[in-house]
Design a protein around this motif. Structure first.
Motif, PDB file in Angstrom:
ATOM      1  N   HIS A 206     -36.172   5.271 -13.588  1.00  0.00           N
ATOM      2  CA  HIS A 206     -35.490   6.339 -14.313  1.00  0.00           C
ATOM      3  C   HIS A 206     -36.492   7.344 -14.875  1.00  0.00           C
ATOM      4  CE1 HIS A 206     -33.763   8.379 -17.894  1.00  0.00           C
ATOM      5  NE2 HIS A 206     -32.792   8.577 -17.018  1.00  0.00           N
ATOM      6  N   VAL A 207     -36.182   8.618 -14.685  1.00  0.00           N
ATOM      7  CA  VAL A 207     -37.009   9.664 -15.276  1.00  0.00           C
ATOM      8  C   VAL A 207     -36.051  10.777 -15.710  1.00  0.00           C
ATOM      9  CG1 VAL A 207     -37.527  10.543 -12.941  1.00  0.00           C
ATOM     10  CG2 VAL A 207     -38.913  11.299 -14.844  1.00  0.00           C
ATOM     11  N   SER A 208     -36.357  11.403 -16.840  1.00  0.00           N
ATOM     12  CA  SER A 208     -35.448  12.425 -17.348  1.00  0.00           C
ATOM     13  C   SER A 208     -35.497  13.689 -16.487  1.00  0.00           C
ATOM     14  CB  SER A 208     -35.847  12.779 -18.790  1.00  0.00           C
ATOM     15  OG  SER A 208     -35.240  14.004 -19.139  1.00  0.00           O
ATOM     16  N   GLY A 209     -34.330  14.301 -16.285  1.00  0.00           N
ATOM     17  CA  GLY A 209     -34.269  15.590 -15.587  1.00  0.00           C
ATOM     18  C   GLY A 209     -35.024  16.680 -16.339  1.00  0.00           C
ATOM     19  N   GLY A 210     -35.397  16.380 -17.589  1.00  0.00           N
ATOM     20  CA  GLY A 210     -36.165  17.339 -18.387  1.00  0.00           C
ATOM     21  C   GLY A 210     -37.457  17.758 -17.690  1.00  0.00           C
ATOM     22  N   GLN A 242     -31.698  32.103  -2.596  1.00  0.00           N
ATOM     23  CA  GLN A 242     -30.252  32.068  -2.322  1.00  0.00           C
ATOM     24  C   GLN A 242     -29.637  30.811  -2.927  1.00  0.00           C
ATOM     25  OE1 GLN A 242     -27.958  32.757   1.132  1.00  0.00           O
ATOM     26  NE2 GLN A 242     -29.734  33.580   2.221  1.00  0.00           N
ATOM     27  N   GLY A 243     -30.393  29.745  -2.938  1.00  0.00           N
ATOM     28  CA  GLY A 243     -29.870  28.490  -3.472  1.00  0.00           C
ATOM     29  C   GLY A 243     -29.977  28.421  -4.988  1.00  0.00           C
ATOM     30  N   GLU A 244     -29.376  27.372  -5.545  1.00  0.00           N
ATOM     31  CA  GLU A 244     -29.407  27.130  -7.001  1.00  0.00           C
ATOM     32  C   GLU A 244     -29.881  25.698  -7.237  1.00  0.00           C
ATOM     33  OE1 GLU A 244     -25.393  29.622  -8.231  1.00  0.00           O
ATOM     34  OE2 GLU A 244     -25.203  27.513  -7.687  1.00  0.00           O
ATOM     35  N   ILE A 245     -30.302  25.435  -8.467  1.00  0.00           N
ATOM     36  CA  ILE A 245     -30.645  24.058  -8.844  1.00  0.00           C
ATOM     37  C   ILE A 245     -29.690  23.613  -9.957  1.00  0.00           C
ATOM     38  CG2 ILE A 245     -32.379  22.556  -9.919  1.00  0.00           C
ATOM     39  CD1 ILE A 245     -33.361  23.227  -7.228  1.00  0.00           C
ATOM     40  N   GLY A 246     -29.173  22.399  -9.825  1.00  0.00           N
ATOM     41  CA  GLY A 246     -28.348  21.817 -10.888  1.00  0.00           C
ATOM     42  C   GLY A 246     -29.035  20.583 -11.439  1.00  0.00           C
ATOM     43  N   LEU A 247     -28.859  20.353 -12.725  1.00  0.00           N
ATOM     44  CA  LEU A 247     -29.404  19.131 -13.339  1.00  0.00           C
ATOM     45  C   LEU A 247     -28.270  18.377 -14.003  1.00  0.00           C
ATOM     46  CD1 LEU A 247     -32.652  20.381 -15.148  1.00  0.00           C
ATOM     47  CD2 LEU A 247     -32.463  19.173 -12.965  1.00  0.00           C
ATOM     48  N   ILE A 248     -28.135  17.109 -13.656  1.00  0.00           N
ATOM     49  CA  ILE A 248     -27.104  16.275 -14.279  1.00  0.00           C
ATOM     50  C   ILE A 248     -27.830  15.208 -15.081  1.00  0.00           C
ATOM     51  CG2 ILE A 248     -25.144  14.744 -13.845  1.00  0.00           C
ATOM     52  CD1 ILE A 248     -24.630  16.407 -11.294  1.00  0.00           C
ATOM     53  N   MET A 249     -27.704  15.318 -16.395  1.00  0.00           N
ATOM     54  CA  MET A 249     -28.539  14.509 -17.297  1.00  0.00           C
ATOM     55  C   MET A 249     -27.665  13.739 -18.287  1.00  0.00           C
ATOM     56  SD  MET A 249     -31.420  17.477 -17.843  1.00  0.00           S
ATOM     57  CE  MET A 249     -32.238  16.614 -19.151  1.00  0.00           C
TER      58      MET A 249
END
Ligand code: SAM
Ligand code: SF4
Length: 328
Positions: A206-210, A242-249
């Motif tokens: 486990h590592v934080s999306g931070g 063109q793309g995006e980044i999402g973070l689910i934390m």
């Protein structure tokens, strides 16, 4: 129109509906030993008619978006009929699927014809050997071809889920960024979640999306506002991409405050939280069309018992042994 609302004034516009527990992949963090029937056969999953009734009840309670998940939802032979049945509800504007991509190249055009409006594909690595090691299936090129096929079938954007894991893909941000630069892909890093079966893996990986957020902000990516039936991702954009980044934390403070989604398992139980307890049975009210009012009352009543937050921080994963039975 009624609107599902809980005791903390959260409104629920989004249903995640699992239609099977069966899966043909063996992801390390989900079903490392592959799918094992848990005392039930395929026939005991919700039937097409039961799915029709449960989605109608949720539509009448204000649901705007349904995501089909599993297990691997596209392994159901009646998958197109399921999509079409949900689209019968005019107020459900988004019907999405989360898939491992195995059937995408072959079937995505049919899914679109049936009424599917959005696709999430799980791709944890852009390296085919690592992809094989994580999923137990040497299908990287097939899944990539599937994503191309989704664009060719007319989907304007594809979302891709990658479970973020220390010492596996946490240093792969640049490779993912290069991939999405010319493509309208929203690449979403999902923090590894602890499940009953996966405690050791969680402690190791486990590592934080931070860590990703810090790098994105340093490179000029900007956080976007969220709309009411959006999932839980923090979405970042950059003018050169063109793309995006999402973070689910899910471990971040206040993650639960914006919860707008409910879950129904493939056995027909309403789950108020991915990490909640037993689930509220709905199946006895799905046998015919006459019980829609009772069904709506049970859903609305059950929602009043939804807790304010999950208890993952205390290491309490509820009954969730792995995410394949409730759909992640
Ligand atoms: N089989 C489909 C797939 O893999 O896309 C749909 C079901 S899968 C359970 C839904 C999502 O949950 C996938 O994106 C998967 O990567 C994610 N997932 C499964 N186990 C997880 C875990 N322990 N932590 C974080 N995400 C997980
Ligand atoms: Fe199957 Fe999806 Fe679980 Fe992987 S994450 S084992 S593809 S259900």
């Amino acid at each position: 129109m009624q609107q599902l609302t809980d005791a903390f004034a959260r409104k629920f516009y989004y249903l995640r509906l699992s239609i099977t527990d069966v899966c043909n992949f063996r992801c390390t963090y989900c079903l490392p030993d592959g799918y094992r029937p848990n005392g039930h056969d395929n026939k005991s999953f919700l039937s097409l008619d039961e799915i029709r009734r449960v989605s109608r009840a949720f539509a009448n309670l204000g649901t705007e978006k349904v995501r089909l998940t599993g297990g691997e939802p596209s392994l159901r032979r009646d998958f197109c009929d399921i999509i079409a049945a949900i689209r019968e509800n005019k107020t459900i504007r988004t019907v999405a699927v989360t898939t491992n991509g195995y059937r995408l190249a072959r079937d995505v055009a049919q899914w679109r014809d049936a009424g599917l409006t959005a696709i999430n594909v799980s791709v944890d690595s852009l390296d085919h050997r690592q992809f094989h090691a994580i999923t137990g299936q040497d299908k990287f090129l097939q899944v990539m071809a599937g994503i191309d096929a989704a664009f060719a079938a007319g989907f304007e954007k594809v979302k891709v889920n990658a479970v973020l894991m220390r010492d596996v893909n946490d240093t792969s941000l640049n490779a993912f960024l290069a991939w999405i630069k010319p493509r309208p892909i929203q690449l979403r890093f999902i923090e590894l979640m602890e499940t009953g079966d996966g405690s050791d893996l969680f402690r190791k990986h486990h590592v934080s999306g931070g860590v990703i957020r810090t790098q994105l902000l340093a490179q000029g990516w900007q956080l976007q506002p969220r709309s009411r039936s959006d999932g839980p991702a923090q979405v970042f954009q950059h003018p050169d991409y063109q793309g995006e980044i999402g973070l689910i934390m899910p471990y971040e403070k206040d993650f639960c405050a914006s919860c707008n989604r409910l879950r129904v398992s493939a056995m027909g139980n309403l789950h108020l939280c991915l990490f909640g307890e037993q689930g509220i049975p709905l199946r006895d009210l799905l046998a015919d069309d006459l019980q829609q009012d009772a069904l709506a009352m049970r859903i609305q009543g059950g929602l009043q018992t939804k807790k304010q937050t999950h208890f993952l921080h205390q290491g309490n994963t509820g009954i969730t042994q792995n995410l394949s039975f409730i759909g992640g």
